[in-house]
Design a protein around this motif. Structure first.
Motif, PDB file in Angstrom:
ATOM      1  N   CYS A  10       0.832  -1.208   0.000  1.00 26.98           N
ATOM      2  CA  CYS A  10       0.000   0.000   0.000  1.00 26.98           C
ATOM      3  C   CYS A  10       0.866   1.257   0.000  1.00 26.98           C
ATOM      4  CB  CYS A  10      -0.905  -0.037   1.223  1.00 26.98           C
ATOM      5  SG  CYS A  10      -1.741   1.501   1.614  1.00 26.98           S
ATOM      6  N   HIS A  11       0.763   2.072  -1.040  1.00 27.72           N
ATOM      7  CA  HIS A  11       1.584   3.276  -1.174  1.00 27.72           C
ATOM      8  C   HIS A  11       1.308   4.269  -0.052  1.00 27.72           C
ATOM      9  CE1 HIS A  11       3.562   6.752  -2.908  1.00 27.72           C
ATOM     10  NE2 HIS A  11       2.422   7.417  -2.864  1.00 27.72           N
ATOM     11  N   TRP A  12       0.029   4.588   0.213  1.00 30.27           N
ATOM     12  CA  TRP A  12      -0.279   5.599   1.218  1.00 30.27           C
ATOM     13  C   TRP A  12      -0.006   5.098   2.630  1.00 30.27           C
ATOM     14  CZ3 TRP A  12      -0.326  10.483   0.201  1.00 30.27           C
ATOM     15  CH2 TRP A  12      -0.625  10.893  -1.104  1.00 30.27           C
TER      16      TRP A  12
ATOM     17  N   GLU B 285       0.816  -1.109  -7.526  1.00 28.65           N
ATOM     18  CA  GLU B 285       0.910  -2.387  -6.821  1.00 28.65           C
ATOM     19  C   GLU B 285       0.217  -3.478  -7.633  1.00 28.65           C
ATOM     20  OE1 GLU B 285      -2.642  -1.846  -3.583  1.00 28.65           O
ATOM     21  OE2 GLU B 285      -1.083  -0.343  -3.734  1.00 28.65           O
ATOM     22  N   LYS B 286       0.762  -4.675  -7.581  1.00 30.26           N
ATOM     23  CA  LYS B 286       0.156  -5.834  -8.251  1.00 30.26           C
ATOM     24  C   LYS B 286      -0.284  -6.831  -7.187  1.00 30.26           C
ATOM     25  CE  LYS B 286       2.811  -5.917 -12.594  1.00 30.26           C
ATOM     26  NZ  LYS B 286       3.705  -6.767 -13.421  1.00 30.26           N
ATOM     27  N   MET B 287      -1.550  -7.203  -7.255  1.00 29.39           N
ATOM     28  CA  MET B 287      -2.133  -8.095  -6.271  1.00 29.39           C
ATOM     29  C   MET B 287      -2.483  -9.427  -6.932  1.00 29.39           C
ATOM     30  SD  MET B 287      -2.019  -5.592  -4.127  1.00 29.39           S
ATOM     31  CE  MET B 287      -2.757  -6.249  -2.632  1.00 29.39           C
TER      32      MET B 287
ATOM     33  N   SER C 260       1.670 -10.187  -3.201  1.00 30.12           N
ATOM     34  CA  SER C 260       1.621  -8.909  -3.913  1.00 30.12           C
ATOM     35  C   SER C 260       3.010  -8.357  -4.154  1.00 30.12           C
ATOM     36  CB  SER C 260       0.807  -7.884  -3.106  1.00 30.12           C
ATOM     37  OG  SER C 260       1.415  -7.634  -1.850  1.00 30.12           O
ATOM     38  N   LEU C 261       3.066  -7.387  -5.061  1.00 26.85           N
ATOM     39  CA  LEU C 261       4.255  -6.573  -5.296  1.00 26.85           C
ATOM     40  C   LEU C 261       3.917  -5.129  -4.953  1.00 26.85           C
ATOM     41  CD1 LEU C 261       5.491  -7.935  -8.755  1.00 26.85           C
ATOM     42  CD2 LEU C 261       6.310  -8.568  -6.480  1.00 26.85           C
ATOM     43  N   ASP C 262       4.859  -4.458  -4.317  1.00 28.23           N
ATOM     44  CA  ASP C 262       4.657  -3.087  -3.864  1.00 28.23           C
ATOM     45  C   ASP C 262       4.519  -2.130  -5.054  1.00 28.23           C
ATOM     46  OD1 ASP C 262       4.720  -0.728  -2.310  1.00 28.23           O
ATOM     47  OD2 ASP C 262       6.094  -1.672  -0.893  1.00 28.23           O
ATOM     48  N   ALA C 263       3.854  -0.997  -4.800  1.00 29.97           N
ATOM     49  CA  ALA C 263       3.781   0.067  -5.802  1.00 29.97           C
ATOM     50  C   ALA C 263       5.089   0.839  -5.896  1.00 29.97           C
ATOM     51  CB  ALA C 263       2.642   1.031  -5.453  1.00 29.97           C
TER      52      ALA C 263
ATOM     53  N   HIS D 126       9.225  -4.185  -3.294  1.00 29.19           N
ATOM     54  CA  HIS D 126       9.105  -5.205  -2.250  1.00 29.19           C
ATOM     55  C   HIS D 126       8.028  -6.217  -2.626  1.00 29.19           C
ATOM     56  CE1 HIS D 126       8.569  -7.064   1.683  1.00 29.19           C
ATOM     57  NE2 HIS D 126       7.289  -6.773   1.600  1.00 29.19           N
ATOM     58  N   ARG D 127       8.298  -7.465  -2.325  1.00 27.87           N
ATOM     59  CA  ARG D 127       7.328  -8.537  -2.567  1.00 27.87           C
ATOM     60  C   ARG D 127       6.838  -9.070  -1.222  1.00 27.87           C
ATOM     61  NH1 ARG D 127       9.555 -13.331  -6.074  1.00 27.87           N
ATOM     62  NH2 ARG D 127      10.768 -13.748  -4.182  1.00 27.87           N
TER      63      ARG D 127
END
Length: 677
Positions: A49-51, A264-266, A313-316, A405-406
């Protein structure tokens, strides 16, 4: 290091060295709040989550902010992916308290008895965006609670009553079939004719709605549903929400055109989308095929655990910037490509035009490949070949960048979505290697998340914390994935696993008095509410999925317990579905099945003769549930054992509901029997 140092969640571990005196959710923190009569500051987020990262850097890593938090609150950090039960309760509480949707990070202030009295999402460290500073907010909230305890208690009582109405619907009758037409009309009203998708920015894929469109168009020949689906899937494939270089979809687009994603990729989006695109590719949609192949490659390359299961997931963000890993500049790209490749790639991906993301270029299809091919005087196949080579060069160059980050949690529900997607793709496109990936993932999930007759929601290699109990979604989605695997390739052990999951749903989650399924099991930790969730969100609702798959398994095994549980679910959800069908698309599919189930075909015969029959059935326009059981298969329940294999050749049993016609032994006769239905 604070108390998060031993957590199983990568998200919690990201906060383990904060100066905040964080607790994980648990009795230690809750008991302290009660003992000291101290309010709780609950912060819910997730690692990609970016925020969440922004608020962490601004506030949770700041000693002065942490001092206020530690002095005035018991601070609890929760990973919403491990504890979706808490996230659901407090997101709904946020909606009730603030009268607007929530999100992440979710920031909730609770009285010591866990009831929320104030909620928000991201708060900045200084006043901006019309928001107070986080420190100022905490001070005002804490002071108000101390000065107005009776008012807060009255609000808490009202909130509990409102949550109870949401999570304990009185129910009614199973809706009439006409509610499906109402849902179809509501969905059409929100359709974006210009760019596809539904609603305005930010624009999410909403797989439950897309799955319903695919179902409805195939089941009822609805050309308008097919048009909306094709336009949306085509626009997403061309957009920046799809990683044009590496495959896979990002979580959502910040604009209406699908151009710039939240990066981000979920895992949970990509499973259903993979299945949808593969089934379209099987009917000749080459654009869809060009999505499916790189998405599976992305899964194998970046998301697969050594056990065979898939990461979350992969981070944004990477190197502290959102999207940095994914964006380009034209000079770099041109230097990597041949002249012929650049001629196509620059035009297709807009590298010969203005930047579209903070002074750089995020790739999306600005011009269709066919248009570019015409402009260059080459055929479309050659243009696609050049574009593919360009993508391979860019992917190789991108591998040298600092990676996002994964999150390496193995989540049962999210793995189930990907297993089902892979199984559907393998079946649609006849790709046995994809089916192997799906089966190995299911084996890994069973080995790692099924312990002593109980399912768990999450596990991570090397984690020392307790594994969270599995929820409704884990059981329902794993049952759906198991049936998808059985349709692709029979396995009697998987059938036994399916019945175990279905029986657990009925024993541990069903509301035996009112119908439907609670989100948590009977012996789950007591929270302020026991949620029962019917509305779809980013994922289809567990109740909608359960109602679909219990009917499918019930018809396969002629098991009335499963069919009756699905009926009770539809009745309990009935008034909610009638009031807002657009929010309950997965239940609309279940309702359609209830009124007229698709044909269910059981094939029995030699294993090497079954695929030809399966291939013919896949070509049917309307949905057909097909289970091809080899003659030598053992451990079959009575309903399947009585559908015996012939001494030679293949025998097909066509069933509608609980009634099966006389078996046929000729493929043409089978197609005729299906046409008669």
């Amino acid at each position: 290091m604070n108390r998060l140092a031993g957590a199983s969640s990568p998200y919690l571990l990201q906060h383990a060295d904060n100066p905040v005196d964080w607790y994980p959710w648990g009795e230690e923190a809750l008991e302290r709040a009660r003992r000291e009569d101290k309010p709780i500051l609950l912060s819910i987020g997730y690692s990609a989550c970016h925020w969440c990262h922004v608020m962490a850097h601004e506030s949770f890593e700041d000693p002065d902010t942490a001092a206020v938090m530690n002095e005035r609150f018991v601070n609890i950090k929760v990973d919403r992916e491990e504890r979706p039960d808490l996230d659901r309760i407090y997101q709904n509480a946020h909606m009730l308290l603030s009268q607007r949707p929530g999100g992440w990070p979710l920031t909730v202030f609770l009285t010591p008895d866990q009831v929320p009295f104030f909620a928000g999402t991201y708060f900045p460290n200084t006043p901006r965006h019309g928001l107070p500073s986080f420190v100022d907010l905490m001070t005002r909230v804490s002071d108000f609670l101390a000065e107005h305890p009776e008012e807060i208690q009255r609000q808490n009582d009202s909130l509990q009553q409102a949550l109870g109405r949401i999570y304990s619907p009185a129910g009614g009758a199973i809706p009439a079939l006409s509610v499906i037409d109402k849902g179809r009309a509501e969905l059409a009203k929100t359709f974006d004719e210009q760019f596809g998708g539904f609603g305005d920015a930010p624009k999410f894929p909403h797989p439950a709605s897309l799955e319903w469109l695919a179902w409805h168009s195939a089941r009822h020949g609805d050309a308008e549903a097919e048009r909306m689906l094709a336009r949306t899937l085509g626009a997403m494939a061309a957009g920046g929400i799809f990683d044009q270089v590496g495959g896979g979809f990002c979580r959502y687009s910040v604009d209406a055109r699908w151009m710039i994603p939240h990066f981000e990729k979920m895992l949970y989006d990509n499973g259903p989308l993979l299945g949808l695109y593969a089934e379209r590719a099987a009917h000749g949609d080459e654009c869809a095929r060009r999505v499916v192949e790189p998405t599976v490659a992305w899964l194998e390359r970046e998301m697969r655990d050594p056990s065979g299961a898939f990461y979350s997931s992969l981070d944004a963000d990477s190197e502290g910037e959102e999207g940095r890993f994914y964006v380009w500049d034209p000079e770099t790209v041109q230097a990597l490509l041949t002249e012929d490749e650049w001629a196509v790639a620059s035009r297709v991906w807009g590298l010969n035009g203005p930047a579209n993301f903070e002074g750089r270029w995020h790739l999306h299809e600005v011009a269709p490949v066919a248009t570019v091919a015409d402009a260059l005087g080459i055929d479309e196949a050659e243009a696609n070949t050049r574009l593919d080579r360009a993508g391979e060069r860019l992917l190789a160059a991108r591998e040298d960048r600092v990676r996002p980050h994964r999150d390496e949690k193995i989540l049962g529900a999210w793995n189930a979505l990907m297993i089902a997607g892979l199984a559907r793709a393998a079946r649609a496109l006849e790709r046995p290697e994809w089916l192997r990936l799906a089966r190995e993932a299911m084996t890994a999930v069973r080995e790692r998340l099924w312990r002593d007759g109980r399912l768990y929601a999450s596990v991570r290699e090397g984690a020392t914390g307790a594994m969270p109990r599995a929820y409704l979604d884990d059981h329902a989605l794993l049952l759906e994935a198991t049936l998808a695997l059985l349709e692709a390739e029979w396995d009697s052990d998987l059938l036994a696993w399916a019945t175990t999951l279905a029986d657990t749903l009925l024993e541990e989650f069903e509301d035996r008095e009112q119908g439907g399924f609670f989100f948590t099991a009977r012996d789950h930790e007591a929270l302020i509410q026991r949620p029962k969730v019917y509305a779809d969100d980013a994922m289809a609702a567990g109740n909608g999925t359960a109602a679909q798959v219990l009917q499918k398994l019930g018809f396969l095994l002629s098991e009335p317990r499963y069919l009756e549980a699905a009926e009770r679910t539809l009745a309990n959800a009935g008034p909610m579905v009638e009031q807002a069908p657009l929010g309950h698309m997965s239940l609309l599919t279940a309702l359609d099945i209830h009124y007229q189930a698709p044909a269910l075909v059981v094939l029995r015969g030699p294993a090497d003769e079954l695929p030809a029959w399966q291939q013919r059935l896949r070509a049917q326009d309307a949905p057909v549930w097909t289970f091809a059981i080899p003659a030598q298969a053992g451990d079959l329940p009575a309903a399947l054992a009585e559908k015996a294999a012939p001494e030679t050749g293949v025998r097909a049993y066509v069933c509608r509901g609980l009634q099966c016609a006389a078996p046929v032994t000729d493929p043409v006769a089978l197609e005729g029997a299906l046409d008669e239905g």
